[in-house]
Write an enzyme that holds these catalytic residues in place. Sequence first.
Site, short mmCIF file in Angstrom:
data_model
loop_
_atom_site.label_atom_id
_atom_site.label_comp_id
_atom_site.label_asym_id
_atom_site.label_seq_id
_atom_site.Cartn_x
_atom_site.Cartn_y
_atom_site.Cartn_z
N THR A 9 0.84 -1.20 0.00
CA THR A 9 0.00 0.00 0.00
C THR A 9 0.87 1.24 0.00
O THR A 9 2.01 1.21 0.47
CB THR A 9 -0.96 0.01 1.20
OG1 THR A 9 -1.95 1.03 1.00
CG2 THR A 9 -0.25 0.22 2.52
N GLU A 51 4.68 -2.12 -17.82
CA GLU A 51 3.20 -2.21 -17.94
C GLU A 51 2.76 -1.57 -19.24
O GLU A 51 1.77 -1.95 -19.84
CB GLU A 51 2.54 -1.46 -16.79
CG GLU A 51 2.30 -2.32 -15.57
CD GLU A 51 1.39 -1.61 -14.61
OE1 GLU A 51 1.88 -0.70 -13.92
OE2 GLU A 51 0.21 -1.94 -14.55
N LYS A 109 -0.13 7.34 2.95
CA LYS A 109 -0.76 8.60 2.52
C LYS A 109 -0.76 9.61 3.65
O LYS A 109 -0.97 9.27 4.81
CB LYS A 109 -2.19 8.31 2.06
CG LYS A 109 -2.21 7.37 0.84
CD LYS A 109 -3.61 6.93 0.50
CE LYS A 109 -3.56 6.02 -0.71
NZ LYS A 109 -2.92 4.71 -0.42
N ASP A 112 -5.34 -6.53 -7.88
CA ASP A 112 -6.42 -5.77 -7.22
C ASP A 112 -7.68 -6.64 -7.23
O ASP A 112 -8.51 -6.54 -8.13
CB ASP A 112 -6.70 -4.47 -7.99
CG ASP A 112 -5.45 -3.59 -8.11
OD1 ASP A 112 -4.90 -3.50 -9.24
OD2 ASP A 112 -5.02 -3.04 -7.09
#
Length: 347
Positions: free
Chosen positions: A100, A207, A103, A283
């Site tokens: 994660t 990606e 934040k 995800d």
Amino acid sequence: MQHYTKEDLKFCRELPKTELHAHLNGSLRDATIRELATKRQLDPSLTKLIEKGDRTLSECFKLFDIIHRITTDHDTITRITSEAVEDFAADNVRYLELRTTPKTRSEHGMTKRSYTEAVLQGMQDAQGKQSASLGHSITVRLLLSIDRREDTAAAFETVQLAAELQSQGVVGIDLSGNPTLGQWSTWEPALQEARRKGLKITLHAAEVYNPGETEAMLQFRPDRLGHMCCLDEHLEELHYSTGIPVELCLSSNIITESVASYTEHHFHPFYNAGHPVILCTDDSGVFSTSLSKEFAIAAQAFQLSHVQLWQLSEAAIDHTFLREEEKQELRREFKSIRLNLQTEKTL
Ligand SMILES: CNc1ncnc2c1ncn2[C@@H]1O[C@H](COP(=O)(O)O)[C@@H](O)[C@H]1O
Ligand SMILES: [Zn+2]
């Protein structure tokens, strides 16, 4: 359309597994998303966008911004972590490396550290509950992600935080985020620092087609790589020569149209070349999948036998960011499950 058979899914559910590429805010339950969206009076048109459905890679990043708007306080972060760990454990994942992006949310008195501590709390809550409700435990470790939108200072801050929290279960650093943003030279110094501090490193790489960056990432020799969808001949040669294990997220790559179809997925050439590959969900909430489903999809798309699925699952233990003695313990756990299953079958 389902890309797996019921029989394969049943077998893959029984298989003990390790999940090494799972983003926390990408792994929310539907019901939790709906509940939080309502509580925060999110515009219904946005809630609709959150509801599952195919979306391109760029739509995914819009979606994450929306999810981030409903997971803003410490209690919610602890809750979604605990729920994610419970859901992976219920899918017979025995070892989970959750990742994660720490934040800062000053309006909620949240710093990168307090955010990360809220995640660690959720991991603890769930691991305690697990053994009670499921009869088996799950071991969870945490990777802190550097988001490609972050600058050098922010990357160093995340690395420093990860280094300080190693004793509480942080084992590494991930580089992720919108692959069209930022540049490698912004984060490399912090990643070198992470290595010096004994943290393991995994990078979202290739990606999208970005040969200069992918080459630099391969030369950096991370401990693992994620995705590796867009390689030209030169990069493929370099990739094989490094032998760096790759986290492959089949549904994620197909749904975001990074790869055209399951049968054309680079899992096949990598696996056939004997290159270390690890099946992952990326995800599970956003792509409405589970690790068992990813294994069942691979079984169908690449005609893998149950023995090959076992080997794939057990081999992933080698590529975890655990210490050697912890890997040994996990290998013993997987082996005893295999023996029990074989015994049951013969009964
Ligand atoms: C689909 N492919 C992907 N490619 C790159 N980064 C991805 C991703 N899926 C998720 N993330 C990264 O994970 C964050 C959400 O979880 P956390 O807020 O960190 O818990 C996203 O904001 C993005 O940075
Ligand atoms: Zn990812």
